[in-house]
Design a protein around this motif. Sequence first.
Motif, PDB file in Angstrom:
ATOM      1  N   GLY B  55       0.808  -1.229   0.000  1.00  0.00           N
ATOM      2  CA  GLY B  55       0.000   0.000   0.000  1.00  0.00           C
ATOM      3  C   GLY B  55       0.832   1.266   0.000  1.00  0.00           C
ATOM      4  O   GLY B  55       0.299   2.364  -0.008  1.00  0.00           O
ATOM      5  N   ASN B  80      -7.699  -2.268   2.549  1.00  0.00           N
ATOM      6  CA  ASN B  80      -7.626  -0.884   2.103  1.00  0.00           C
ATOM      7  C   ASN B  80      -7.712  -0.828   0.579  1.00  0.00           C
ATOM      8  O   ASN B  80      -6.753  -1.133  -0.123  1.00  0.00           O
ATOM      9  N   ASN B 207      -4.585  -4.147   5.587  1.00  0.00           N
ATOM     10  CA  ASN B 207      -3.633  -4.348   4.498  1.00  0.00           C
ATOM     11  C   ASN B 207      -4.218  -3.846   3.192  1.00  0.00           C
ATOM     12  O   ASN B 207      -5.436  -3.793   3.017  1.00  0.00           O
ATOM     13  N   ASN B 208      -3.323  -3.582   2.286  1.00  0.00           N
ATOM     14  CA  ASN B 208      -3.692  -3.160   0.941  1.00  0.00           C
ATOM     15  C   ASN B 208      -4.249  -4.350   0.138  1.00  0.00           C
ATOM     16  O   ASN B 208      -3.964  -5.501   0.444  1.00  0.00           O
ATOM     17  N   THR B 211      -1.529  -6.616  -1.216  1.00  0.00           N
ATOM     18  CA  THR B 211      -0.903  -7.415  -0.159  1.00  0.00           C
ATOM     19  C   THR B 211      -1.720  -8.690   0.082  1.00  0.00           C
ATOM     20  O   THR B 211      -1.178  -9.795   0.093  1.00  0.00           O
TER      21      THR B 211
END
Lengths: 154, 418
Positions: B55, B80, B207-208, B211
């Motif tokens: 991210g 996210n 987390n993104n 990810t």
Amino acid sequence: MNLQKILEKHAFQKDHLIEILIDLQNEKTYKFVTEEEVSLIADALKVPVSHVCGVMSFYTLLSFDERGKYIIQVCKDVPCYLNDDFNVLTTIEKALDISCGDTSKDQFFTLEQTACLGCCDEAPAMRINNKVYTKLTKAKVLRILEEYKEGILC
Amino acid sequence: MLEKRILTQRFNKYDGLSIRQYIDLDGFKALEKAFSMSSQQIIEEIKLSQLTGRGGAGFPTYIKMQAMLNETRDKYLVCNADEGEPGHFKDRHLIEKDPYQLIEGMVISAYAVGANKGYIYVRGEYNNAIQQLEKTIKIATTKGYLGNHICDSDFSFELVVRRGAGAYVCGEEFALMESIEGKPGRTRVKPPFPTEKGIFDYPTLINNVETFCNLPTIIEHGGEHYSTIGSNHAKGTKLICLSGNVKHKGLYEVPYGTSINDVISELGGGTANDIPIQMVQIGGACGPIIPPRLLNMDIDNEAFEIFDAKMGAGAIIVIDENYDLFEIVLRNMQFFLHESCGKCAPCREGHIQIVKLLQKFVNYQATHKDYVSLQSLAEVIHTTTLCGLGQTSPTSVISTMTYFKEAYDKRINQQNKE
Ligand SMILES: Cc1cc2nc3c(=O)[nH]c(=O)nc-3n(C[C@H](O)[C@H](O)[C@H](O)COP(=O)(O)O)c2cc1C
Ligand code: SF4
Ligand code: FES
């Protein structure tokens, strides 16, 4: 769906405030929220009116002002700028005879700028209500505007 | 072949909706394997893989997971998907083209850390992605990959989508959690970190999208195998969002260690009409702007420490000689002026002044005094603000002052002559 239905859909949960406001605004032709609705929502969720107003003013997609039936948002960020050889914004300003930030007299279009739409791979890009249009050319922009006016696009 | 397609391997091989087709393409294999492992075993594999957050900040993923595992209260998982940094579109592609991979990654993560509820926070502008997620979450729930007793195990996990409403700063993890709680997206002072006190003060792992999308492949093939891909500093692949003045703009997946130059010339096909490259901005509006002579650098974060910056989330924006450096920097700063949440004075007020100063440069009206003011303002915003927005926003100013000082000097002198 009226406000009561929207509140029920979200089970009157405080943390759903932003979802409720988005849903409410999407229901309306002119995409805005009234002060009266703000008080009703505050009562229903048992939060202060000031809290709802704070959320309304923080988020760009939420508005107290009546806007056009179709909100045109032209991307203003660098990757689009680097691919915009005809100036999307001024093309629309001229075609609709309005300035950025304004709503046309017939309340059909509102013209705004937006941050990056995540379509930089197909720049330049713009959004009209919930639809994104990419790889814009002057002719394409003018055609899209016409098709909205004629009701072909909606 | 410069590209190595792992996360994007199923792109365009199915419609992004049919769960049957996803399974036929080896989907949910990793999840089934994960259910035969213990939480600690899963986290060990992720540690071995050396996966870092995609991210922007590049923090080792297993450390956050381990901290979560040590918590005994109710826990939340957050994805996210606010992707608002100009120049990025990778998370949108990951969601629209292979949403089940993200769902699978999130379930593996939730199972490993013991979270029973998860949110995917998607920016409000991403209508297609939101619809895609809502549909696929429903389908995955009916097929038993979400909800109660997933794959007949004891584990239950509920996943919901939350929409943003047009605020870039909500991508910052605490601002995002405030937003999920139904509040304006203003960050919190840290520590405590989200793994201690996140949504509603419960431990939260955030987390993104990218990810999470790495987890299935790590679990399926093992962390050690994963760590053989990439460079000495960074492991695995990275999605690159290539935009600006290149022939083939688009999303590319390359192993860490690939040079920026190769991405631009081999995958992007160079600039249109072969106009020379003037500069490249890496990582979006908050990233450094560098001259062509530095383009043989790797795409990993370590290399970027020389700019006091990170590679970011993968944007490479190519700018050819037809554009004015000051116009570009001005646009970046106008973005941050608009997106500042207003909590810290240097960010709230500083961006107003920075924009005014840059407008003077654009209009050939700047003096040496303006240069000095610009430099000190950029430093103040960078060093005195609370969240990553202010800490990174002046990077394009600071980096251009370092690498394109002559452009500033020239602009000031031209003004003096007139
Ligand atoms: C202003 C700002 C905006 C951010 N926007 C995003 C974003 O859109 N998506 C994202 O994944 N991380 C974003 N981040 C980073 C997050 O705060 C956080 O580090 C990340 O979600 C952690 O996930 P990761 O470890 O998987 O990278 C942003 C940070 C800042 C300071
Ligand atoms: S740095 Fe800017 S965006 Fe971040 S908290 Fe401070 S004012 Fe808000
Ligand atoms: S900059 Fe316009 S879509 Fe990204």
